[in-house]
Design a protein around this motif. Structure first.
Motif, PDB file in Angstrom:
ATOM      1  N   VAL A  84       0.851  -1.185   0.000  1.00  0.00           N
ATOM      2  CA  VAL A  84       0.000   0.000   0.000  1.00  0.00           C
ATOM      3  C   VAL A  84       0.890   1.240   0.000  1.00  0.00           C
ATOM      4  CG1 VAL A  84      -0.195  -0.054   2.537  1.00  0.00           C
ATOM      5  CG2 VAL A  84      -1.889   1.196   1.194  1.00  0.00           C
ATOM      6  N   SER A  85       0.478   2.263  -0.728  1.00  0.00           N
ATOM      7  CA  SER A  85       1.239   3.513  -0.799  1.00  0.00           C
ATOM      8  C   SER A  85       0.964   4.375   0.419  1.00  0.00           C
ATOM      9  CB  SER A  85       0.865   4.299  -2.061  1.00  0.00           C
ATOM     10  OG  SER A  85       1.361   3.675  -3.216  1.00  0.00           O
ATOM     11  N   VAL A  86       2.001   5.081   0.861  1.00  0.00           N
ATOM     12  CA  VAL A  86       1.884   6.045   1.955  1.00  0.00           C
ATOM     13  C   VAL A  86       2.642   7.294   1.545  1.00  0.00           C
ATOM     14  CG1 VAL A  86       2.369   6.523   4.395  1.00  0.00           C
ATOM     15  CG2 VAL A  86       1.761   4.199   3.678  1.00  0.00           C
ATOM     16  N   GLU A  90       0.201   9.800   5.489  1.00  0.00           N
ATOM     17  CA  GLU A  90      -1.128   9.576   4.928  1.00  0.00           C
ATOM     18  C   GLU A  90      -1.166   8.249   4.162  1.00  0.00           C
ATOM     19  OE1 GLU A  90      -3.873  11.503   5.412  1.00  0.00           O
ATOM     20  OE2 GLU A  90      -2.589  12.606   6.824  1.00  0.00           O
ATOM     21  N   VAL A  91      -1.964   7.315   4.648  1.00  0.00           N
ATOM     22  CA  VAL A  91      -2.089   6.008   4.003  1.00  0.00           C
ATOM     23  C   VAL A  91      -3.081   6.117   2.851  1.00  0.00           C
ATOM     24  CG1 VAL A  91      -2.670   3.576   4.329  1.00  0.00           C
ATOM     25  CG2 VAL A  91      -1.632   4.877   6.215  1.00  0.00           C
ATOM     26  N   ALA A  92      -2.619   5.755   1.655  1.00  0.00           N
ATOM     27  CA  ALA A  92      -3.479   5.802   0.465  1.00  0.00           C
ATOM     28  C   ALA A  92      -4.122   4.431   0.276  1.00  0.00           C
ATOM     29  CB  ALA A  92      -2.666   6.200  -0.757  1.00  0.00           C
ATOM     30  N   THR A 203      -7.893  -6.209  11.000  1.00  0.00           N
ATOM     31  CA  THR A 203      -8.861  -6.661   9.998  1.00  0.00           C
ATOM     32  C   THR A 203      -8.661  -8.148   9.716  1.00  0.00           C
ATOM     33  OG1 THR A 203      -7.367  -5.867   8.244  1.00  0.00           O
ATOM     34  CG2 THR A 203      -9.157  -4.396   8.950  1.00  0.00           C
ATOM     35  N   GLN A 204      -7.575  -8.490   9.045  1.00  0.00           N
ATOM     36  CA  GLN A 204      -7.304  -9.899   8.723  1.00  0.00           C
ATOM     37  C   GLN A 204      -5.803 -10.130   8.777  1.00  0.00           C
ATOM     38  OE1 GLN A 204      -8.864 -11.190   4.945  1.00  0.00           O
ATOM     39  NE2 GLN A 204      -7.978 -13.232   5.102  1.00  0.00           N
ATOM     40  N   ARG A 205      -5.368 -10.887   9.768  1.00  0.00           N
ATOM     41  CA  ARG A 205      -3.932 -11.170   9.904  1.00  0.00           C
ATOM     42  C   ARG A 205      -3.500 -12.278   8.941  1.00  0.00           C
ATOM     43  NH1 ARG A 205      -0.109 -10.386  10.903  1.00  0.00           N
ATOM     44  NH2 ARG A 205       0.817 -10.977  12.892  1.00  0.00           N
ATOM     45  N   HIS A 206      -2.241 -12.203   8.557  1.00  0.00           N
ATOM     46  CA  HIS A 206      -1.605 -13.183   7.667  1.00  0.00           C
ATOM     47  C   HIS A 206      -2.223 -13.193   6.276  1.00  0.00           C
ATOM     48  CE1 HIS A 206       0.665 -14.382  11.124  1.00  0.00           C
ATOM     49  NE2 HIS A 206      -0.452 -14.622  11.788  1.00  0.00           N
ATOM     50  N   HIS A 207      -2.777 -12.040   5.893  1.00  0.00           N
ATOM     51  CA  HIS A 207      -3.152 -11.762   4.507  1.00  0.00           C
ATOM     52  C   HIS A 207      -2.240 -10.611   4.086  1.00  0.00           C
ATOM     53  CE1 HIS A 207      -5.303  -9.946   1.130  1.00  0.00           C
ATOM     54  NE2 HIS A 207      -5.954 -11.093   0.993  1.00  0.00           N
ATOM     55  N   ALA A 208      -1.458 -10.812   3.029  1.00  0.00           N
ATOM     56  CA  ALA A 208      -0.387  -9.868   2.709  1.00  0.00           C
ATOM     57  C   ALA A 208      -0.872  -8.427   2.585  1.00  0.00           C
ATOM     58  CB  ALA A 208       0.340 -10.303   1.431  1.00  0.00           C
ATOM     59  N   LEU A 209      -1.985  -8.207   1.898  1.00  0.00           N
ATOM     60  CA  LEU A 209      -2.460  -6.841   1.715  1.00  0.00           C
ATOM     61  C   LEU A 209      -3.011  -6.260   3.011  1.00  0.00           C
ATOM     62  CD1 LEU A 209      -2.959  -4.369   0.021  1.00  0.00           C
ATOM     63  CD2 LEU A 209      -5.091  -5.415  -0.813  1.00  0.00           C
ATOM     64  N   GLU A 210      -3.782  -7.045   3.757  1.00  0.00           N
ATOM     65  CA  GLU A 210      -4.336  -6.533   5.008  1.00  0.00           C
ATOM     66  C   GLU A 210      -3.236  -6.270   6.034  1.00  0.00           C
ATOM     67  OE1 GLU A 210      -7.509  -5.478   5.579  1.00  0.00           O
ATOM     68  OE2 GLU A 210      -7.511  -5.762   3.404  1.00  0.00           O
ATOM     69  N   ASP A 211      -2.230  -7.141   6.103  1.00  0.00           N
ATOM     70  CA  ASP A 211      -1.100  -6.890   6.996  1.00  0.00           C
ATOM     71  C   ASP A 211      -0.359  -5.620   6.582  1.00  0.00           C
ATOM     72  OD1 ASP A 211      -1.541  -8.986   8.713  1.00  0.00           O
ATOM     73  OD2 ASP A 211       0.014 -10.288   7.881  1.00  0.00           O
ATOM     74  N   ALA A 212      -0.233  -5.401   5.274  1.00  0.00           N
ATOM     75  CA  ALA A 212       0.431  -4.184   4.791  1.00  0.00           C
ATOM     76  C   ALA A 212      -0.378  -2.942   5.179  1.00  0.00           C
ATOM     77  CB  ALA A 212       0.619  -4.245   3.273  1.00  0.00           C
ATOM     78  N   ARG A 213      -1.699  -3.002   5.047  1.00  0.00           N
ATOM     79  CA  ARG A 213      -2.549  -1.868   5.433  1.00  0.00           C
ATOM     80  C   ARG A 213      -2.407  -1.554   6.924  1.00  0.00           C
ATOM     81  NH1 ARG A 213      -6.662  -0.651   1.577  1.00  0.00           N
ATOM     82  NH2 ARG A 213      -7.272  -2.388   0.217  1.00  0.00           N
ATOM     83  N   MET A 214      -2.457  -2.588   7.756  1.00  0.00           N
ATOM     84  CA  MET A 214      -2.347  -2.377   9.204  1.00  0.00           C
ATOM     85  C   MET A 214      -0.966  -1.850   9.578  1.00  0.00           C
ATOM     86  SD  MET A 214      -4.516  -5.581  10.811  1.00  0.00           S
ATOM     87  CE  MET A 214      -3.825  -6.854   9.750  1.00  0.00           C
ATOM     88  N   THR A 215       0.074  -2.377   8.935  1.00  0.00           N
ATOM     89  CA  THR A 215       1.430  -1.890   9.195  1.00  0.00           C
ATOM     90  C   THR A 215       1.571  -0.444   8.746  1.00  0.00           C
ATOM     91  OG1 THR A 215       2.295  -4.134   8.932  1.00  0.00           O
ATOM     92  CG2 THR A 215       3.890  -2.342   8.804  1.00  0.00           C
TER      93      THR A 215
END
Length: 244
Positions: A84-86, A90-92, A203-215
Motif C-alpha cells: 500500500v502507498s503512503v 497519509e495512508v493511500a 482486519t485480517q492477519r496473515h493476509h499480505a495486503l491486510e497486513d500491509a494496510r495495518m502496518t
C-alpha cells in the motif's frame, strides 16, 4: 529499423538489461523483458539519495509477503505480495498492489490454514517473475517499509537474484525497529502487540495486503511520535535508528 531476429533481439535486450535477460530472450521474450525491467529498477534505485527528504513528504510503500516457510535458501517460496502507498503519514488505502504467486511446490497445511491460501489457488496464480515485476512497478523508486524486515528482505533478495541476478537496492525501514527506539520498555515488538498498543484495528492477519494496510497505519502513528522528537527527515530517522 531494428533487427529483431534472434541475434538482433538478443543484442537489444543485452543493452537493456545485461546478459541474463538476453540469453533468456532466446526462449521467452516476455520473461526477458520482465527481467530487464527489474534490473533497470534496481540500477536506478542505487542512484537515489533520499536522506534530505522531509518525513512529511516522503513517498513510501508498506509491504508484506506471505511465504511457505522461513527460509528462501532451503526451498521456501513467496506465495503472495501485498503493498500500500503512503505519502508521509497519509495512508493511500485505494492505492494498493496484491498478487498471489505460484510457488511451484506444495504449501504446508499449517501455512494453508494460517494464510487461507490453498494449493489449488496457488497453482493457478502468476509465476514469481510476473508477480515480482508487478510489485516493483508499483514500488518504483519509493522507500520500502515492513514489519520485521529481515524475513521479507531475505525472500525479496532471493527472488530478485533467482529471476534477474540483482539484489534489492531500495531503502528499507522497519516498523519494529522504529517502535523499539520510541518505546524501549515494551516486552514484545511483534505486530499483534504493536497494533494493540497503537490502537490499530485488526482486519485480517496473515493476509499480505491486510497486513500491509495495518502496518501502514502503525507506521503513520509511529511517525507522529518521531516528529514529536524533532525527527524531520529520512536521514534524521536513520540516524536515530543507528543508535539503537
Amino acid at each position: 529499423m531494428k533487427d529483431m531476429r534472434p541475434p538482433g533481439r538478443m543484442w537489444s535486450l543485452y543493452k537493456m538489461g545485461g546478459l541474463t535477460p538476453a540469453i533468456t530472450s532466446m526462449f521467452d521474450m516476455q520473461s526477458a523483458q520482465q527481467m530487464a525491467f527489474i534490473r533497470s529498477i534496481m540500477k536506478e534505485q542505487r542512484k537515489n539519495s533520499l536522506y534530505e527528504i522531509p518525513l512529511h513528504t516522503v513517498e513510501l510503500v508498506v509491504f508484506d509477503l506471505e511465504t511457505t516457510g522461513f527460509s528462501p535458501y532451503n526451498g521456501d517460496e513467496i506465495i503472495s505480495f501485498g503493498a500500500v502507498s503512503v505519502n508521509g503519514s497519509e495512508v493511500a488505502n485505494e492505492d494498493t498492489y496484491y498478487s498471489l504467486v505460484n510457488p511451484r511446490r506444495t504449501i504446508p497445511p499449517e501455512i494453508e490454514e494460517l494464510t487461507g491460501i490453498s494449493n489449488n489457488e496457488a497453482s493457478q496464480a502468476p509465476e514469481l517473475l510476473q508477480a515480482l515485476r508487478g510489485f516493483l512497478e508499483f514500488v518504483q523508486q519509493k522507500v520500502l517499509v515492513a514489519h520485521g524486515t529481515g524475513h521479507d528482505k531475505h525472500f525479496l533478495n532471493a527472488a530478485l537474484w533467482r529471476t534477474s541476478k540483482v539484489n534489492l537496492s531500495h531503502r528499507l525501514l522497519d516498523t519494529m525497529m522504529v517502535a523499539k527506539w520510541l518505546n524501549p520498555r515494551l516486552k514484545s515488538y511483534d505486530l499483534d502487540t504493536l497494533l494493540d498498543v497503537y490502537g490499530v484495528e485488526v482486519t485480517q492477519r496473515h493476509h499480505a495486503l491486510e497486513d500491509a494496510r495495518m502496518t501502514a497505519t502503525l507506521w503513520s502513528r509511529l511517525l507522529g511520535e518521531a516528529k514529536d522528537r524533532d525527527v524531520q527527515t529520512l536521514g534524521d530517522l536513520y540516524m536515530q535508528l543507528s543508535r539503537h
